[in-house]
Design a protein around this motif. Structure first.
Motif, short mmCIF file in Angstrom:
data_model
loop_
_atom_site.label_atom_id
_atom_site.label_comp_id
_atom_site.label_asym_id
_atom_site.label_seq_id
_atom_site.Cartn_x
_atom_site.Cartn_y
_atom_site.Cartn_z
N GLY A 89 46.46 51.72 32.52
CA GLY A 89 47.58 51.51 31.17
C GLY A 89 48.47 49.95 30.98
N LYS A 90 48.88 49.98 32.33
CA LYS A 90 49.71 48.86 32.57
C LYS A 90 49.78 47.01 32.44
N ARG A 91 49.88 46.77 31.79
CA ARG A 91 49.46 45.20 31.99
C ARG A 91 49.57 44.52 32.46
N ILE A 92 48.44 43.40 33.09
CA ILE A 92 48.37 42.60 34.08
C ILE A 92 48.32 41.42 34.11
N ASP A 93 48.42 41.00 35.19
CA ASP A 93 49.10 39.13 34.50
C ASP A 93 47.74 38.32 35.34
N VAL A 94 47.71 38.90 36.62
CA VAL A 94 46.33 38.62 37.13
C VAL A 94 45.48 39.74 38.46
N VAL A 95 43.91 39.06 38.71
CA VAL A 95 44.08 40.06 39.31
C VAL A 95 43.23 38.72 40.73
N PHE A 96 43.35 38.93 41.54
CA PHE A 96 43.10 38.56 43.16
C PHE A 96 42.17 39.59 43.65
N ILE A 97 40.77 39.04 43.69
CA ILE A 97 39.40 39.17 44.75
C ILE A 97 39.57 38.86 46.02
N GLY A 98 39.64 39.56 47.02
CA GLY A 98 39.23 38.43 48.21
C GLY A 98 40.95 38.69 49.06
N SER A 99 40.79 38.09 50.23
CA SER A 99 41.31 38.19 51.19
C SER A 99 40.87 39.18 52.90
N CYS A 100 40.98 38.94 53.93
CA CYS A 100 40.50 39.71 55.02
C CYS A 100 40.11 41.04 54.60
N THR A 101 41.01 41.78 54.39
CA THR A 101 40.22 43.28 53.54
C THR A 101 39.21 42.91 53.06
N ASN A 102 39.22 42.54 51.95
CA ASN A 102 38.18 42.70 50.84
C ASN A 102 37.16 41.25 49.62
N SER A 103 36.87 40.15 51.48
CA SER A 103 36.03 38.95 50.90
C SER A 103 34.98 39.10 51.32
N ARG A 104 34.40 39.73 51.60
CA ARG A 104 33.18 39.41 52.35
C ARG A 104 31.97 40.22 50.98
N ILE A 105 30.41 39.85 50.92
CA ILE A 105 29.84 39.50 50.33
C ILE A 105 29.56 41.18 50.32
N SER A 106 29.63 42.34 50.24
CA SER A 106 29.54 43.89 50.02
C SER A 106 30.94 44.11 48.36
N ASP A 107 32.48 43.34 49.36
CA ASP A 107 33.43 43.55 47.95
C ASP A 107 32.92 42.68 46.61
N LEU A 108 32.30 41.37 46.88
CA LEU A 108 31.83 40.46 45.88
C LEU A 108 30.99 41.24 44.47
N ARG A 109 30.10 41.88 45.69
CA ARG A 109 28.66 42.59 45.74
C ARG A 109 29.90 43.77 43.93
N LEU A 110 30.25 44.45 44.73
CA LEU A 110 31.54 45.37 44.07
C LEU A 110 31.74 45.35 42.86
N ALA A 111 32.99 43.81 43.31
CA ALA A 111 33.31 42.88 41.82
C ALA A 111 32.94 42.74 40.70
N ALA A 112 31.42 42.41 41.13
CA ALA A 112 30.51 42.05 40.19
C ALA A 112 29.77 42.47 39.08
N SER A 113 29.49 43.80 40.38
CA SER A 113 28.65 45.06 39.41
C SER A 113 29.45 45.64 38.27
N VAL A 114 31.23 45.10 38.20
CA VAL A 114 31.71 45.60 36.91
C VAL A 114 31.70 44.68 36.64
#
Ligand code: SF4
Lengths: 202, 401
Positions: free
Chosen positions: B269-294
């Motif tokens: 419930g904490k208010r957030i200003d920015v969401v960053f989806i990327g980086s060498c940890t989580n920027s591969r195609i499967s990561d983007l598919r996960l984000a897109a599924s939501v």
């Protein structure tokens, strides 16, 4: 590189655990192609306000710690990124040794290659040093690489560990490449024998 | 074109120019600014088939541990060591200690590889693996895809371990087969035989070990200023008053002060200003598919700036061929060129002082994503769910919709 000297100095205490390399030198200062001048940005966000004026409460801005060549830091110093800018900035500022109970592996390796001594001491010795510097900021200690000892004003001396090869490089004022180049003739003979005149086959 | 070069970031331009000159002078192939293969080194190395089992891989970047997912010994080094490697092709090393990280069981819905590694870090702390190399074992690791394995190995360094490895198996071999630099024909068979001999012997002993129950894991999030300060997203921020060790207590107090969080506070419930989806940890195609599924069919909350940054141009092309870019843009997120972006805030993508971000990157150190910015590390699912509601969200509540 010069021969690593015996250090006799006051201590600047930054008694924070897990000081990461982003604090030591923030990433925005990494767009350089020269290591000179990085000392000015050491601990930049802890040291300066947004307008560039010094934060009076930060240790390095307090007159009693000015000129200290020894930094006393909390556990696990230098964690995070592999940027060698961290030891460059510390050395550029004037530090020759950092004392902690532990160092991150990459930082330790980078420090040793830049004549910055990572000195590991027991928690009890660390506590004693913290008390010493907080009670008497002018107290000087000796960090001697040759004997691998930290010598305190009360005469107590404790040994610290250091990799033997790194120690000999520091004491001789050479680096690993300099050491290897002393064997250039043997290396060339070996390469000639095993790989012919074309050099190393990769 | 790299926008920071166009906008006249002279220092960056000089740095890149020098890299180009040096590579040209010494005959090193460079995937430069205008290369269609350009991307984060830890994304493109595996993508090109350059990362292979049994290799020793070094790079002047601490997240080189990523490549351990292939059963290679891969670790970050500093500039002097890079020089030494380029000059001699070797590096003096002492044998590190070994640390088995066994993850058994099955991950529940909404729980990802990122949650596995954040859970490990929350248990052992940021220095827990210093002097060691991790080996990740167990049924939960075996069932991960290569990209998920890379996410886990990537953050080994956040536990203090220079490297983290996983035994190569059929999943590994299938991933490598056919890649540009993968062995071909008869050479493939020779390599495969050698790769199959690499896994650790059964019953081998380790200097340290820990077991994690995958069934019990929940989506994780960090609350503090190092990646070891993590909790399940449903948990409350810890209370320094309950920490007995004085230096750990003051570290926690310092973190909560920087993050402006109260002991016992719920992050949900904490208010957030920015969401960053990327980086060498989580920027591969499967990561983007996960984000897109939501994000599919949903909108980013008006108070949130959301950046989706693919790890390489190849990932970008793949995502666009699947229509993921449209999902992101229709949701109101920014779809960007590949790179590190807000992970390290060197290219102009950065938090403003005081802003809160949920990021899929790997470091929540003070100021890492911009001076004065505050980072919560989490998975792509948690990040996407947070973008939708505008507040820190347990993605499992959206999955049930
Ligand atoms: S994405 Fe972040 S952690 Fe990864 S290589 Fe780039 S800056 Fe480093």
């Amino acid at each position: 590189m010069n021969h690593f000297p015996t250090i006799v100095s006051r201590i600047a205490p930054i008694l924070v655990n897990d000081i990461d390399t982003d604090q030591i030198i923030p990433a925005r200062f990494l767009k350089v192609t020269d290591k000179a001048g990085l000392g000015a940005n050491l601990f930049s966000d802890w040291r300066f306000h947004a307008d560039g004026s010094p934060k009076a409460e930060f240790v390095l801005n307090q007159p009693q710690y000015r000129g200290a060549a020894i930094l006393l830091a909390g556990n696990n110093f230098g964690c995070g990124s592999s940027r060698e800018h961290a030891p460059w900035a510390l050395v550029g500022y004037g530090f020759r040794a950092v004392i902690s109970t532990s160092f991150a592996d990459i930082f330790r390796s980078n420090a040793l290659k830049n004549a910055l001594l990572p000195v590991v001491v027991d928690p009890s010795v660390h506590r004693k040093l913290s008390e010493l510097v907080l009670n008497d900021p002018a107290a000087e200690i000796v960090v001697d690489l040759e004997s691998q000892t930290v010598q305190m004003p009360d005469g107590v001396s404790v040994r610290f560990p250091i990799d033997g090869f790194a120690k000999s490089c520091l004491l001789n004022g050479t680096d690993e490449l300099g050491y290897l180049l002393r064997f250039q003739k043997q290396i060339e003979e070996y390469e000639q024998l095993h790989f012919g005149s074309g050099g190393i086959a990769l | 074109k790299n926008p920071s070069l166009q906008n006249g970031d002279k220092l960056a331009a000089k740095q890149i120019g020098q890299l180009e000159d040096n590579c040209r002078e010494f005959g090193i192939r460079l995937y430069g600014v205008n290369s269609p293969q350009r991307g984060i080194v830890h994304v493109i190395g595996p993508e090109l088939g350059l990362t292979q089992p049994g290799m020793t891989i070094v790079c002047g970047d601490s997240h080189t541990s990523t490549h351990g997912a292939f059963g290679s010994l891969a670790f970050g080094i500093g500039t002097s060591e890079v020089e030494h490697v380029l000059a001699t092709q070797c590096l003096l090393q002492r044998k590190p200690k070994t640390f088995e990280v066994r993850v058994e069981g099955k991950l529940g819905a909404g729980v990802t590889a990122k949650d596995v590694i954040l859970a490990l870090l929350s248990k052992i702390g940021i220095g827990g693996g210093t002097g060691h190399v991790f080996e990740y074992t167990g049924s939960a690791i075996r069932s991960l895809s290569m990209e998920e394995r890379m996410t886990v190995c990537n953050m080994s360094i956040e536990g203090g371990a220079r490297a983290g490895m996983m035994a190569p198996d059929e999943t590994t071999f299938q991933y490598i087969a056919g890649k540009e630099f993968a062995p071909k024909g008869a050479s493939w068979d020779v390599h495969l035989k050698r790769w199959r001999s690499l896994p650790t012997d059964p019953g081998a002993s380790y200097d340290a070990s820990i077991t994690i129950d995958a069934n019990a894991l929940k989506p994780m999030i960090t609350y503090g200023t190092n990646p070891g300060m993590g909790i399940a997203v449903t948990e409350a921020v810890p209370d320094p008053a309950r920490v007995s060790d004085s230096s750990e207590r003051s570290a926690l107090e310092k973190s909560l002060k920087y993050m402006e969080l109260k002991p016992g506070e719920q992050l949900l419930g904490k208010r957030i200003d920015v969401v960053f989806i990327g980086s060498c940890t989580n920027s591969r195609i499967s990561d983007l598919r996960l984000a897109a599924s939501v994000l599919n069919g949903r909108k980013v909350a008006p108070n949130v700036r959301t950046l989706v940054v693919p790890g390489s141009q190849e990932v970008k092309r793949q995502a666009e061929s699947e229509g993921l870019d449209r999902v992101f843009k229709q949701a109101g997120a920014e779809w960007r060129e590949s790179g590190c972006s807000m992970c390290i805030a060197m290219n102009g993508d950065q938090l403003e002082p005081g802003q809160y971000a949920v990021s899929t990157s790997n470091r929540n150190f003070e100021g890492r994503q911009g001076k004065g910015g505050r980072t919560f590390l989490a998975s792509p699912l948690t990040a996407a769910a947070t973008a939708v509601t505008g507040t820190i969200t347990d993605v499992r509540t959206l999955l049930n919709d």
